[in-house]
Design a protein around this motif. Structure first.
Motif: not given
Length: 340
Positions: A24-34
């Motif tokens: 869940a944390e990784c999704l938000l950390e990669h928000e810009a890329d996603i």
């Protein structure tokens, strides 16, 4: 890989929950890329004249990414079903037979243009001790790749094999058909999407398939059950559910999820149009007994806005009560007494 499915199936609950929360944390950390990858999919969809409703389902933003992350956290909070003993019997010969929940192994999931399904599918498979192989639709390919990359970071950080989560990046149909026949690698196949996708998987797969439904059936709300159309539109907007309004006059829409179908004016014209659209399994919310009876006649469900279900057992009685009430009103209107 066989070793990976065994390792994942034997993980304890604490490790699984730690990976899910970190994912869940990784999704938000990669928000810009996603979001950048998602923008590519959205632009491609617009160029292909994808309908507005499908574009909206495809689109990600910060709030929706937060929702995906929260979905993983919610899965982490669920009880771990693996190892649960459902029943235990002792046979007359002394043999003890029981039911116990165990992982399936490797689950393949084929789905359409809903990027949020990528994280949901991983979370549910992983919590239940299964590896996942995902095959998303071509419309969301860039979004899915970015999401899987973020999820894999959480897997790698916890020293788990990369094969815990795999994604098929090819978008051609031949690859999808071949995937359906990979019995030596996949233990179960789950299609998630429209009727065409589900039918294709069921007809072509040699792997065991869980045949899901095509989604919720339609819910029809008669105007007499909800006289304020704005309430229906508000619910549709807040839940991002398309709504179609049947009217005999034009109506100002207040939501991009709403559309209007104009029905020719006439007594009960809207009711008859509504019933013509109802299919078996749909739900009709109404206080009109006649509309409810017609819905039941099409093997749909009828419910009063108070929450009382209409059934074949009570429908005859309700129609008779309505007939008696109408007859009594007509009789009283003809014989009423005038005051002094």
């Amino acid at each position: 890989a066989p070793d990976t499915r065994i390792q994942v199936g034997m993980l304890d609950t604490e490790i699984k929950n730690r990976v899910l929360n970190r994912a869940a944390e990784c999704l938000l950390e990669h928000e810009a890329d996603i979001l950048a990858a998602n923008q590519m999919d959205v632009e491609n969809g617009k160029e292909r004249l994808m309908p507005a409703g499908l574009i909206d389902r495809l689109t990600l933003n910060h709030e929706r990414l937060e929702g995906m992350a929260d979905g993983l956290r919610q899965i982490a909070k669920l009880d771990d079903p693996i190892g649960e003993v459902l029943s235990m019997k002792k046979r007359p010969n002394g043999l003890i037979i029981g039911k116990r929940r165990v992982p399936l192994g490797v689950i393949g999931i084929i789905f359409e243009a809903r990027p949020n399904v990528t994280s949901d599918a991983f979370g549910l498979c992983f919590k239940t001790g299964n590896c996942a192989i995902l095959k998303g639709g071509s419309d969301a390919i860039h979004s899915n790749i970015a999401i899987v990359n973020a999820l894999k970071q959480a897997i790698a950080e916890n020293d788990l094999p990369e094969a815990v989560l795999s994604m098929i990046e090819s978008t051609d149909r031949e690859t999808t058909t071949a995937f359906m026949k990979m019995n030596q690698y996949v233990d179960l196949l789950i299609p998630r999407g429209g009727a065409g996708l589900i039918r294709n998987v069921v007809q072509n797969a040699t792997i065991p398939v869980i045949e899901t439904g095509t989604g919720n059936c339609h819910i029809y709300v008669d105007a007499d059950a909800c006289p304020v159309v704005g309430i229906v539109e508000k619910v549709a907007k807040e839940n991002e559910i398309p709504v179609c309004l049947l009217c005999d006059t034009n109506h100002v829409l207040h939501s991009k999820y709403s559309e209007i179908v104009i029905v020719a004016a006439g007594r009960d014209a809207v009711d008859f149009k509504l019933i013509s659209m109802v299919q078996a399994g749909d739900v009709v919310v109404t206080q009109d007994y006649g509309v409810a009876a017609m819905a039941l006649g099409k093997n749909a469900y009828g419910i009063h806005q108070s929450g009382r279900w209409y059934t074949n057992d009570n429908m005859d009685r309700l129609l008779m009560e309505r007939h008696i009430a109408k007859t009594a009103r007509r009789a009283s209107s003809k014989h009423h007494l005038k005051g002094p």
